[in-house]
Motif scaffolding. Structure first.
Motif, mmCIF file in Angstrom:
data_model
loop_
_atom_site.group_PDB
_atom_site.id
_atom_site.type_symbol
_atom_site.label_atom_id
_atom_site.label_comp_id
_atom_site.label_asym_id
_atom_site.label_seq_id
_atom_site.Cartn_x
_atom_site.Cartn_y
_atom_site.Cartn_z
ATOM 1 N N TYR A 4 0.855 -1.186 0.000
ATOM 2 C CA TYR A 4 0.000 0.000 0.000
ATOM 3 C C TYR A 4 0.887 1.230 0.000
ATOM 4 N N ILE A 7 3.934 0.359 2.570
ATOM 5 C CA ILE A 7 3.868 -0.567 3.697
ATOM 6 C C ILE A 7 3.303 -1.903 3.218
ATOM 7 N N GLU A 41 1.087 -5.601 4.066
ATOM 8 C CA GLU A 41 -0.205 -5.937 4.645
ATOM 9 C C GLU A 41 -0.152 -5.905 6.161
ATOM 10 N N SER A 42 0.998 -6.265 6.736
ATOM 11 C CA SER A 42 1.147 -6.282 8.198
ATOM 12 C C SER A 42 1.530 -4.920 8.761
ATOM 13 N N GLY A 43 1.746 -3.925 7.894
ATOM 14 C CA GLY A 43 2.060 -2.579 8.353
ATOM 15 C C GLY A 43 3.534 -2.252 8.385
ATOM 16 N N ASP A 44 4.403 -3.164 7.990
ATOM 17 C CA ASP A 44 5.841 -2.890 7.967
ATOM 18 C C ASP A 44 6.166 -1.885 6.861
ATOM 19 N N GLY A 88 -3.664 6.378 15.023
ATOM 20 C CA GLY A 88 -3.928 5.016 14.591
ATOM 21 C C GLY A 88 -5.376 4.792 14.223
ATOM 22 N N VAL A 147 3.325 7.563 6.024
ATOM 23 C CA VAL A 147 2.990 6.211 6.506
ATOM 24 C C VAL A 147 1.517 6.170 6.906
ATOM 25 N N GLN A 168 -1.317 3.657 5.610
ATOM 26 C CA GLN A 168 -2.224 2.941 6.515
ATOM 27 C C GLN A 168 -3.680 3.173 6.127
ATOM 28 N N ARG A 221 -4.516 1.067 3.111
ATOM 29 C CA ARG A 221 -4.789 -0.327 3.506
ATOM 30 C C ARG A 221 -6.171 -0.441 4.145
#
Length: 323
Positions: free
Chosen positions: A4, A19, A21-24, A124, A307, A311, A314
């Motif tokens: 993403y 990033i 799928e897991s946010g890394d 978040g 970022v 997020q 995603r």
């Protein structure tokens, strides 16, 4: 692998991030201005395409794995502007698909405000309150239904109270007023003269009235104001506290716009909040005098807004697929 892309497009610089799928965070890039109100629109799009080229070239799989792109663009508020950017980015992605037979690009494009991506990065979550004090200033409030409300943010000629620009401008004015005897002696004088490499206050007019003196130049003087205030200079302290109170008044006006804002968390973002505890504490003092239930989050350790944009890309992709 699904990735993403997030874009934080500004009037002086643009940040981008990818990033997983897991946010890394897989890759980042930085480019020039992509705000079509700060530079000619064709230059803004050219810079945006260049930045996407840099980002996608960092890994051969990123382009084919891109599920969604979210662009948080400063100065973009109208539907027509969002549609214009969306169309250009869609054309960019189609051109990439057409020039590489092995690549099958099919990603969604979302254009949102700078406040939405900064809020996502700071809290978040895509709803709540955000106070920004950087070169400019603005207060955002986003409802749980994702309706965007705003107060302030009208630029350096119509507003920008509590911003780096306004603080820098008032600092220079204070130097001249001190020179004229209207204000007392201030540390700002020596700091400003040294920074701008002039010997006497009247010479400042030969610096600030030149074509290359811009909004960023003015905002850079805010750093000297913060330094002078930290050293106990009363002129600088008053200036910072007054601008903080004005921004708090703007925040109070925003909170009155929706019932959910009275208890919503608020994130503080921008260099003035980050580097001036006097400004930050004064803002919070005036805000909590009326809204003592406000939960305030200082976003010093939060991810960068680019970022936050990734997020949001995603999150929006998951929401789209759930319907």
């Amino acid at each position: 692998m699904r990735v993403y892309v997030g874009i934080d497009g500004g009037g002086t610089k643009t940040d981008a991030a990818i990033i997983s799928e897991s946010g890394d965070i897989l890759a980042t890039a930085r480019g020039g201005a992509t705000n079509p109100h700060s530079v000619p629109p064709h230059e803004a799009i050219k810079e945006l395409f260049h930045l996407l080229d840099v980002l996608f070239s960092s890994d051969v799989d990123f382009l084919s794995s891109c599920e969604s792109i979210c662009l948080g663009m400063s100065g973009i508020a109208e539907d027509q502007e969002r549609q214009w950017i969306t169309a250009h980015v869609n054309d960019y992605m189609k051109s990439k698909k057409n020039t590489a037979d092995s690549i099958h690009v099919n990603c969604t494009i979302h254009v949102v405000t700078e406040g939405e991506i900064a809020l996502m990065a700071s809290l978040g979550q895509p709803h709540g309150l955000l106070a920004i004090s950087g070169t400019g200033s603005i207060i955002y409030g986003i409802t749980p239904a994702r309706k965007v409300n705003r107060a302030g943010g009208w630029g350096h000629l119509l507003g920008d109270e509590g911003s780096g620009y306004r603080i820098g401008q008032r600092a220079l004015q204070s130097v001249m007023k001190s020179h004229d005897g209207v204000l007392p002696t201030t540390i700002l004088t020596s700091l400003v003269l040294q920074e701008l490499q002039v010997k006497h206050p009247p010479e400042l007019k030969y610096v600030v009235y030149q074509a290359d003196w811009n909004k960023s130049s003015m905002a850079s003087i805010a750093r000297l104001t913060i330094e002078a205030a930290a050293g106990g200079d009363e002129v600088a302290r008053f200036l910072l506290m007054d601008e903080a109170q004005q921004l708090a008044d703007t925040a109070k006006a925003l909170i009155r716009q929706h019932v959910s804002f009275a208890t919503a968390p608020m994130a503080l973002s921008g260099s003035i909040f980050r580097y001036s505890s006097l400004f930050r504490n004064t803002f919070l003092q005036h805000l909590t005098e009326v809204h003592d239930q406000q939960q305030v989050v200082c976003s010093e350790n939060a991810p960068v807004p680019a970022v936050g944009a990734a997020q949001l890309a995603r999150l929006q992709c998951h929401l789209d697929k759930s319907f």
